[in-house]
Design an enzyme around this catalytic site. Structure first.
Site, PDB file in Angstrom:
ATOM      1  N   ASP A 198      26.114 -53.602  50.589  1.00 43.11           N
ATOM      2  CA  ASP A 198      25.066 -52.600  50.839  1.00 43.11           C
ATOM      3  C   ASP A 198      24.902 -52.425  52.356  1.00 43.11           C
ATOM      4  O   ASP A 198      24.752 -53.410  53.091  1.00 43.11           O
ATOM      5  CB  ASP A 198      23.757 -53.132  50.214  1.00 43.11           C
ATOM      6  CG  ASP A 198      22.642 -52.105  50.207  1.00 43.11           C
ATOM      7  OD1 ASP A 198      22.952 -50.896  50.158  1.00 43.11           O
ATOM      8  OD2 ASP A 198      21.467 -52.513  50.218  1.00 43.11           O
ATOM      9  N   ASP A 255      27.801 -47.490  56.390  1.00 42.61           N
ATOM     10  CA  ASP A 255      26.656 -46.642  56.713  1.00 42.61           C
ATOM     11  C   ASP A 255      26.748 -46.169  58.167  1.00 42.61           C
ATOM     12  O   ASP A 255      26.286 -46.831  59.088  1.00 42.61           O
ATOM     13  CB  ASP A 255      25.360 -47.422  56.478  1.00 42.61           C
ATOM     14  CG  ASP A 255      24.134 -46.554  56.728  1.00 42.61           C
ATOM     15  OD1 ASP A 255      24.307 -45.389  57.140  1.00 42.61           O
ATOM     16  OD2 ASP A 255      23.009 -47.042  56.507  1.00 42.61           O
ATOM     17  N   HIS A 263      13.623 -46.306  52.634  1.00 40.51           N
ATOM     18  CA  HIS A 263      13.549 -47.697  52.175  1.00 40.51           C
ATOM     19  C   HIS A 263      12.125 -48.247  52.269  1.00 40.51           C
ATOM     20  O   HIS A 263      11.299 -47.712  52.997  1.00 40.51           O
ATOM     21  CB  HIS A 263      14.469 -48.568  53.036  1.00 40.51           C
ATOM     22  CG  HIS A 263      15.919 -48.253  52.849  1.00 40.51           C
ATOM     23  ND1 HIS A 263      16.708 -47.731  53.839  1.00 40.51           N
ATOM     24  CD2 HIS A 263      16.719 -48.379  51.760  1.00 40.51           C
ATOM     25  CE1 HIS A 263      17.942 -47.547  53.375  1.00 40.51           C
ATOM     26  NE2 HIS A 263      17.970 -47.934  52.119  1.00 40.51           N
ATOM     27  N   GLY A 264      11.876 -49.305  51.544  1.00 39.60           N
ATOM     28  CA  GLY A 264      10.645 -50.065  51.732  1.00 39.60           C
ATOM     29  C   GLY A 264       9.506 -49.659  50.810  1.00 39.60           C
ATOM     30  O   GLY A 264       9.688 -48.900  49.848  1.00 39.60           O
ATOM     31  N   GLU A 268      27.533 -42.439  53.767  1.00 34.80           N
ATOM     32  CA  GLU A 268      26.193 -41.826  53.758  1.00 34.80           C
ATOM     33  C   GLU A 268      26.144 -40.706  54.780  1.00 34.80           C
ATOM     34  O   GLU A 268      26.617 -40.845  55.902  1.00 34.80           O
ATOM     35  CB  GLU A 268      25.109 -42.868  54.074  1.00 34.80           C
ATOM     36  CG  GLU A 268      23.716 -42.236  54.085  1.00 34.80           C
ATOM     37  CD  GLU A 268      22.574 -43.252  54.092  1.00 34.80           C
ATOM     38  OE1 GLU A 268      22.736 -44.330  53.496  1.00 34.80           O
ATOM     39  OE2 GLU A 268      21.543 -42.953  54.693  1.00 34.80           O
ATOM     40  N   ALA A 300      15.230 -46.197  46.078  1.00 36.58           N
ATOM     41  CA  ALA A 300      14.778 -45.707  44.768  1.00 36.58           C
ATOM     42  C   ALA A 300      13.703 -46.582  44.122  1.00 36.58           C
ATOM     43  O   ALA A 300      13.410 -46.426  42.940  1.00 36.58           O
ATOM     44  CB  ALA A 300      15.977 -45.553  43.837  1.00 36.58           C
ATOM     45  N   SER A 301      13.108 -47.465  44.890  1.00 40.25           N
ATOM     46  CA  SER A 301      12.025 -48.273  44.313  1.00 40.25           C
ATOM     47  C   SER A 301      10.801 -47.399  44.067  1.00 40.25           C
ATOM     48  O   SER A 301      10.521 -46.465  44.821  1.00 40.25           O
ATOM     49  CB  SER A 301      11.658 -49.423  45.254  1.00 40.25           C
ATOM     50  OG  SER A 301      12.597 -50.475  45.109  1.00 40.25           O
TER      51      SER A 301
END
Ligand code: G3H
Ligand code: 13P
Ligand code: ZN
Length: 321
Positions: free
Chosen positions: A82, A104, A184-185, A134, A222-223
């Site tokens: 990742d 990335d 993110h996060g 990406e 995607a959280s």
């Protein structure tokens, strides 16, 4: 079951129109929770390892833990790097037998991103590995404030459909992570929560019309930052802000139907683990056996992963297709 190739998981996911959960692994409890959940749900799974995970747990420990998971379970498991940030890190993981790596280069100008991505693709493809690139830049809540938010600004940080086509053609990359308002996060949105799903449709369509077929897209960030987990964390001494917010699961489902084949989830695992540990320690102040609170954490993460693969990603039941 031996390691399953990312290529095979993607091909089946595209055919079956479901999304693969790509869950971040940092320690044994997380790994066991993810794999047990997927095993019970009969779901294929991607385990992803970040540079930070390799620094925290060591590459060798993670490799051995994953080998243990693979040898004791019967579901298809792929192993993915990742957010690889250099050719050297990607090469290291390819040489270690990862079935896919992400390079990335999204913070680089287009040409530099193409250059580093192509270099990784050339090496990976010679060594039976596939690559995620990406394009566009994931940023935080401020993203929607400026003039770059929304719209089809070429200079903006959202992924531009035509640039996505050019990027895939020039690099030969196997899947593409997109920026459509995701980040993110645990603090993803200020005000109204939204992903630019029209843009996602436009990217998918542009790739299709360019002859690249049903091209696999990847959704980072995607959280969904479940409110109940945030409440438990705060109830037992945590201090997460009121503005903690994730992507509504209904949006993830739409993204899946549009064509996000790989969906990355890490923050929700962290929240589940933290909530359970805080609760367990607070409710059992005399307890000091780590197996008690880490066991509770593992059970909470497992419950979360079962829900994701069954109710959101719809990959449950597809392990043996
Ligand atoms: O997107 C990043 C993942 O959540 C991994 O985070 O670099 O802290 O391991 P990390
Ligand atoms: P979250 O922070 O939303 O879990 O995203 C994880 C991710 O994108 C890992 O690459
Ligand atoms: Zn990510």
């Amino acid at each position: 079951m031996p390691l399953t190739h990312t290529k095979e998981l993607f091909a089946k996911a595209l055919k079956g129109k479901y999304a693969l959960g790509a869950f971040n692994v940092n320690n044994m409890e997380l790994l066991q929770a993810i794999v047990e959940a997927c095993e019970e749900e009969k779901a294929p799974v991607m385990l992803q390892i970040s540079k930070g995970a390799r620094q925290y747990a060591s590459a060798v420990y993670l490799k051995k833990l994953i080998e243990a998971a693979i040898s004791t379970s019967n579901i298809p498991i792929a192993v993915h790097l990742d957010h690889g940030d250099s050719f050297d890190l990607c090469k290291e993981c390819i040489d270690e037998g990862f079935t896919s790596v992400m390079i990335d280069g999204s913070h680089e100008p287009f040409d530099k991103n193409v250059e580093v991505c192509k270099r990784v693709v050339d090496y990976a493809h010679k060594h039976n590995c596939v690559v995620e690139g990406e394009l566009g830049m994931l940023v935080g809540a401020q993203h929607d404030d400026g003039e770059e938010g929304g719209g089809y600004s070429k200079g903006g940080v959202y992924t531009h459909p035509e640039e996505a086509v050019a990027f895939v053609r020039q690099t030969g990359v196997d899947s593409l992570a997109v920026a459509i308002g995701n980040s993110h996060g645990a603090y993803k949105f200020k005000g109204e929560q939204r992903l630019d799903l029209d843009r996602l449709r436009a990217i998918k369509k542009a790739l299709m019309e360019a002859g690249l077929g049903d091209y696999p897209l990847v959704l980072h960030g995607a959280s969904s930052v479940p409110k109940d987990l945030v409440q438990v964390i705060n109830k037992y001494g945590g201090k997460l802000g009121d503005d903690a917010a994730g992507v509504p699961e209904a949006d993830i489902e739409i993204a899946r139907r549009i064509g996000c084949t790989k969906v990355n989830i890490d923050t929700d695992l962290r929240l589940a683990m933290t909530a359970a540990i805080r609760q367990s320690l607070a409710e059992n102040p005399k307890e000091f056996d780590p197996r008690k609170y880490l066991g509770a954490a593992r059970a909470r993460v497992k419950e979360l992963v079962r829900h994701k693969v069954h109710d959101v990603l719809c990959c449950a039941g597809h392990a043996f297709d």
